[in-house]
Every structure is written in structure tokens, then in C-alpha cells.
Design an enzyme around this catalytic site. Structure first.
Site, PDB file in Angstrom:
ATOM      1  N   HIS A   1       0.803  -1.214   0.000  1.00  0.00           N
ATOM      2  CA  HIS A   1       0.000   0.000   0.000  1.00  0.00           C
ATOM      3  C   HIS A   1       0.838   1.268   0.000  1.00  0.00           C
ATOM      4  O   HIS A   1       0.314   2.352  -0.241  1.00  0.00           O
ATOM      5  CB  HIS A   1      -0.917   0.026   1.229  1.00  0.00           C
TER       6      HIS A   1
ATOM      7  N   GLU B   1      -5.715 -12.307   6.604  1.00  0.00           N
ATOM      8  CA  GLU B   1      -6.536 -11.095   6.576  1.00  0.00           C
ATOM      9  C   GLU B   1      -7.789 -11.252   5.717  1.00  0.00           C
ATOM     10  O   GLU B   1      -8.371 -10.257   5.285  1.00  0.00           O
ATOM     11  CB  GLU B   1      -5.700  -9.911   6.094  1.00  0.00           C
TER      12      GLU B   1
ATOM     13  N   ASP C   1      -8.610  -5.562   6.705  1.00  0.00           N
ATOM     14  CA  ASP C   1      -9.041  -6.422   5.604  1.00  0.00           C
ATOM     15  C   ASP C   1      -9.784  -7.650   6.113  1.00  0.00           C
ATOM     16  O   ASP C   1     -10.722  -8.127   5.463  1.00  0.00           O
ATOM     17  CB  ASP C   1      -7.844  -6.844   4.752  1.00  0.00           C
TER      18      ASP C   1
END
Length: 260
Positions: free
Chosen positions: A45, A143, A169
């Protein structure tokens, strides 16, 4: 030759981490100076490429802090590059099966045990194949609901070092909001299950907390590797505190959440 991350985990019950999402030269050193045990570099990310991470890792060669790099998949080429550059461990996102976990391990091992290509970049790491493999930690992220369902199979994969929970997530995958990640019983039960399964399998369990308050809660659940905040979160909180002090405003609390 053990890594700094291995040494820290051997010496302490909990270790505390910072997180870096941009190509900052100061952030990792400030985390080290503040007493953090490790820093994670986010290639999933974050706004970091291979060259950025290699430069940051080289800059930290003589700074007393361990390192890990989060990558979006078990693609062996990026995993090999960050390990060649000196990362102590890789954290592989969105692992949902034993096969994916095994692929992540294989990317850190040379033939015949894996598919890693030999190409050391850091002279200080040496050229001993066994030592290079043994220092490379492999953390797989649980996740998603699928990853949770495959938890026992993932824990049984040889070579996996640990499990790393992504609460936001995981919440989304279970039909909840990221804001529910640390408050909804379904999520806290899932995180507890992951922690217990990892510990039973002899694995290190880590989690992305996002704040000091949530980090304390994570430690209370038994997680050993707890990421507290990114450099952007730390900057925002510090900047807000300075502004509040200057304006004689209310004290800044640890209320903001970090979801990365």
C-alpha cells in the site's frame, strides 16, 4: 548468522514496530531513536519501489533496528530483491491457502529447497547459502475469511516463521467495517484464534495495530510482534500535538486508528 529481528524476538516477549509508507530517510531512524524494535516497509500500500527499499535498508545497516518488508504476493523476484538488499523478513499479504504460504517460503529458499535466485547486494551478509536462508523470516498475512478457514493448513507449512494479522481487511472480508476491527466480538474472536493457532504451531504471531492503545490491547491478546504506527501517523499526531500546545487546546489522545 541471525537477523536483528530474530535476535529481538529471542530477547523479548513483545517487540514493537513502526511502519514506513513513503521514501523517507528520517522516519526509520526516528523509530529506532525512539526505541522501536523493528520497522516495516510497505511495498503493497505504500509509495515505495525496490530502489527506495534498498536505499532505506542500506541506510539502516548501522542503525539498531530490525526490518521487514510487506509485499503484495509471493512473486519470488521482489521477495529475492528485498532479501538481497538486507531485509530481515518479508510479510506476504492476502495469503489464503497452504499453497500460497509454501510459495512464499520457496521464494526465500535457494534450490533445491526453493526458487530464490542467488544475487547478494550487501557484502556484510556474506555468501553462505545456509546463513542467508536461515536469517530470512517469512510471515504470511491472515486477513481474509478464506485465510482464516485455511488457518490450520497454513500453520502446518514448513518454513513459515509467523502469522501477521491485517485487522481491517479481515473485518471487510467478514462483512464488517474496518472500524469494527478491534471492537466487534467476531473480529476479536478471529484474532484470538489466529494467535492461538500460531502459538500452538510454534510460530511468531504479529498484528498491525495502528495506535499505541490498540498495540497494548494486541499485546494483551498475546501477539508478540505489534506494529504501532506509520511515519505518516506519527507525524500527524506529533504535528497536531504541537499545534494544540501552541493554541492552548486540548491534549492529543491516542484515538486515531491506523488500518494499513
Amino acid at each position: 548468522m541471525s537477523s536483528r529481528l530474530q535476535d529481538a524476538l529471542a530477547a523479548q516477549r513483545q517487540i514493537w514496530g513502526g511502519w514506513v509508507v513513503g521514501p523517507t530517510m528520517l522516519g526509520p531512524e526516528e523509530f529506532a531513536h525512539a526505541g522501536y524494535d523493528y520497522v516495516g516497509f510497505d511495498a503493497q500500500h505504500g509509495y515505495l519501489d525496490d530502489a527506495d527499499i534498498a536505499l532505506l535498508l542500506r541506510r539502516l545497516e548501522h542503525v539498531p533496528i530490525a526490518t521487514a518488508v510487506r509485499l503484495p504476493s509471493a512473486d519470488p523476484a521482489p521477495i529475492g530483491r528485498v532479501l538481497d538488499a538486507g531485509a530481515d523478513a518479508v510479510i506476504i499479504a492476502m495469503v489464503e491457502s497452504a499453497e500460497q504460504a509454501a510459495a512464499a517460503v520457496a521464494a526465500t529458499r535457494y534450490a533445491p529447497a526453493g526458487v530464490r535466485s542467488f544475487g547478494p547486494l550487501r557484502a556484510s551478509l556474506g555468501h553462505d547459502i545456509a546463513e542467508l536462508q536461515s536469517r530470512a523470516g517469512v510471515y504470511v498475512m491472515i486477513e481474509t475469511a478464506r485465510g482464516l478457514a485455511a488457518l490450520d493448513d497454513i500453520c502446518a507449512v514448513p518454513g513459515v516463521t509467523g502469522l501477521y494479522v491485517g485487522p481491517a481487511d479481515l473485518a471487510i472480508s467478514m462483512g464488517l467495517s474496518p472500524a469494527d476491527a478491534w471492537t466487534h466480538p467476531q473480529l476479536t474472536d478471529a484474532m484470538t484464534r489466529i494467535r492461538r493457532a500460531g502459538a500452538a504451531a510454534g510460530l511468531i504471531t504479529g498484528v498491525h495495530a495502528g495506535t499505541g492503545t490498540l498495540g497494548k490491547a494486541a499485546a494483551g491478546l498475546g501477539f508478540r510482534m505489534v506494529t504501532l504506527a506509520s511515519e505518516s501517523q506519527a507525524l500527524r499526531r506529533g504535528a497536531a500535538a504541537h499545534l494544540a500546545e501552541a493554541q492552548d487546546g486540548p491534549a492529543i489522545t491516542d484515538a486515531s486508528r491506523g488500518y494499513i
